[in-house]
Motif scaffolding. Sequence first.
Motif, short mmCIF file in Angstrom:
data_model
loop_
_atom_site.label_atom_id
_atom_site.label_comp_id
_atom_site.label_asym_id
_atom_site.label_seq_id
_atom_site.Cartn_x
_atom_site.Cartn_y
_atom_site.Cartn_z
N THR A 80 36.83 -28.88 3.05
CA THR A 80 36.76 -29.68 1.82
C THR A 80 37.87 -29.21 0.89
N LYS A 81 38.69 -30.14 0.43
CA LYS A 81 39.84 -29.81 -0.41
C LYS A 81 39.83 -30.64 -1.69
N MET A 82 40.46 -30.09 -2.72
CA MET A 82 40.70 -30.85 -3.94
C MET A 82 41.98 -31.67 -3.77
N LEU A 83 41.95 -32.92 -4.24
CA LEU A 83 43.22 -33.64 -4.35
C LEU A 83 44.15 -32.81 -5.23
N PRO A 84 45.46 -32.77 -4.96
CA PRO A 84 46.19 -33.66 -4.05
C PRO A 84 46.22 -33.23 -2.59
N GLU A 85 45.58 -32.10 -2.24
CA GLU A 85 45.53 -31.74 -0.82
C GLU A 85 44.68 -32.77 -0.07
N LYS A 86 45.11 -33.18 1.08
CA LYS A 86 44.40 -34.16 1.88
C LYS A 86 43.44 -33.46 2.84
N ALA A 87 42.26 -34.03 3.03
CA ALA A 87 41.27 -33.44 3.93
C ALA A 87 40.26 -34.51 4.29
N ASP A 88 39.47 -34.23 5.32
CA ASP A 88 38.42 -35.17 5.71
C ASP A 88 37.34 -35.26 4.65
N SER A 89 37.11 -34.15 3.93
CA SER A 89 36.14 -34.12 2.84
C SER A 89 36.90 -33.82 1.56
N GLN A 90 36.79 -34.71 0.57
CA GLN A 90 37.70 -34.68 -0.56
C GLN A 90 36.96 -34.56 -1.90
N ASN A 132 35.09 -37.80 -17.18
CA ASN A 132 34.18 -36.65 -17.18
C ASN A 132 33.42 -36.39 -15.88
N ASP A 133 33.86 -36.93 -14.76
CA ASP A 133 33.10 -36.76 -13.51
C ASP A 133 33.91 -36.03 -12.44
N VAL A 134 33.16 -35.39 -11.53
CA VAL A 134 33.74 -34.86 -10.30
C VAL A 134 33.09 -35.62 -9.15
N LEU A 135 33.92 -36.08 -8.22
CA LEU A 135 33.45 -36.84 -7.07
C LEU A 135 33.66 -36.05 -5.79
N LEU A 136 32.75 -36.24 -4.86
CA LEU A 136 32.91 -35.70 -3.51
C LEU A 136 32.85 -36.88 -2.56
N ASN A 137 33.96 -37.18 -1.93
CA ASN A 137 34.08 -38.35 -1.05
C ASN A 137 33.63 -39.62 -1.76
N GLY A 138 34.02 -39.72 -3.03
CA GLY A 138 33.75 -40.93 -3.80
C GLY A 138 32.38 -40.98 -4.47
N LYS A 139 31.53 -39.99 -4.21
CA LYS A 139 30.20 -39.97 -4.82
C LYS A 139 30.14 -38.90 -5.91
N LYS A 140 29.37 -39.16 -6.94
CA LYS A 140 29.33 -38.27 -8.10
C LYS A 140 28.52 -37.01 -7.80
N ASP A 171 20.73 -46.90 -13.23
CA ASP A 171 21.54 -47.66 -14.19
C ASP A 171 22.72 -48.37 -13.55
N GLY A 172 22.73 -48.41 -12.20
CA GLY A 172 23.80 -49.11 -11.52
C GLY A 172 25.10 -48.34 -11.44
N GLY A 173 25.06 -47.05 -11.78
CA GLY A 173 26.27 -46.24 -11.77
C GLY A 173 26.69 -45.85 -10.36
N ARG A 174 27.71 -45.02 -10.29
CA ARG A 174 28.26 -44.59 -9.01
C ARG A 174 27.22 -43.78 -8.24
N PRO A 175 27.05 -44.01 -6.93
CA PRO A 175 26.09 -43.25 -6.12
C PRO A 175 26.35 -41.75 -6.22
N ALA A 176 25.28 -40.98 -6.15
CA ALA A 176 25.39 -39.52 -6.27
C ALA A 176 25.29 -38.84 -4.92
N ASP A 177 25.78 -37.63 -4.86
CA ASP A 177 25.63 -36.76 -3.69
C ASP A 177 25.38 -35.36 -4.21
N CYS A 178 25.09 -34.42 -3.31
CA CYS A 178 24.90 -33.03 -3.72
C CYS A 178 25.75 -32.12 -2.85
N LEU A 179 25.97 -30.92 -3.32
CA LEU A 179 26.91 -30.02 -2.67
C LEU A 179 26.37 -29.40 -1.39
N THR A 180 25.10 -28.94 -1.42
CA THR A 180 24.58 -28.25 -0.25
C THR A 180 24.47 -29.17 0.96
#
Length: 281
Positions: free
Chosen positions: A132-142, A149-157, A186-195
């Motif tokens: 898992t990498k932070m942009l701008p590094e490319k990785a399968d998990s981003q 004000n958000d951090v996304l993991l593979n497009g999910k909050k 509230d119709g917002g961006r789908p969420a995910d979790c780290l673990t």
Amino acid sequence: TVSVLYWMRRTPLFLGVFAKSHAIPMSAEGYQVTKTEAGDVVRYALASSTMDKAKELCKSRSNEWLVVYADQQVSGRGTNGRTWVSPLGNAYMSICVPKNDAVLPMQRLMYLPLETGIAVITSISRFMPAGTKMLPEKADSQLSLKWPNDVLLNGKKVSGNLIEDGGSHMIVGIGVNVSIAPELTDGGRPADCLTSNGATCTAPDMVLAIFNTLKSNLLTPPHPDTVALYGSHMDWTRPVNERNSDGTRGQEGIPVRLTKEGHLVVKHGPTEKILINEYLF
């Protein structure tokens, strides 16, 4: 390309804080204070809102750093007064940043939302698997930042933040989905979790990491171009939608660039618009 190593080099390992800390027994008000090198860490098992608790506690600590966190919140809040769903297992914190010229001179205060996002994504990345990498590094998990004000993991909050003026301090409220991905109504961006994505941390680990990273960054000279650094972690390929006043999804726009003040420019067809603090899907 702006290197993220500048920020990571100047941030000390947070794990050392545990070795030089000691806890004070639970107070009559229902919180426990742990003294650390970075500042007091105040823990509530259950709180109405860490933002409100932090504002109360920092009134008598005008030049002190502290972080208030809760295992659960009853009335956690996000942007524009929305409810921040706060189940047991995630990190809910409010960091009290002294509002003085040594830490937050006026020319740096305007970039606090960007510096907060950089500190959060950097802290999260330390607990993620090597793939898992932070942009701008490319990785399968981003990992990426979504303005403002958000951090996304593979497009999910996986994280969001809210900053409020607490008088003597700026109160930086941060939530991180460590082990639970709340259902959003509230119709917002789908969420995910780290673990669920291989992270190896607990909620208290995340609180200490972000507290130490943000403080360390703010006590050292700012990055030569904070706006460019923040922008390097953004996913510019994802369209964004402004949220209408009634909470519904508004017009779609394409993110184009950040202004020198850190505001986002989006393009709607041939028209460009500068967003100041609008909430985006």
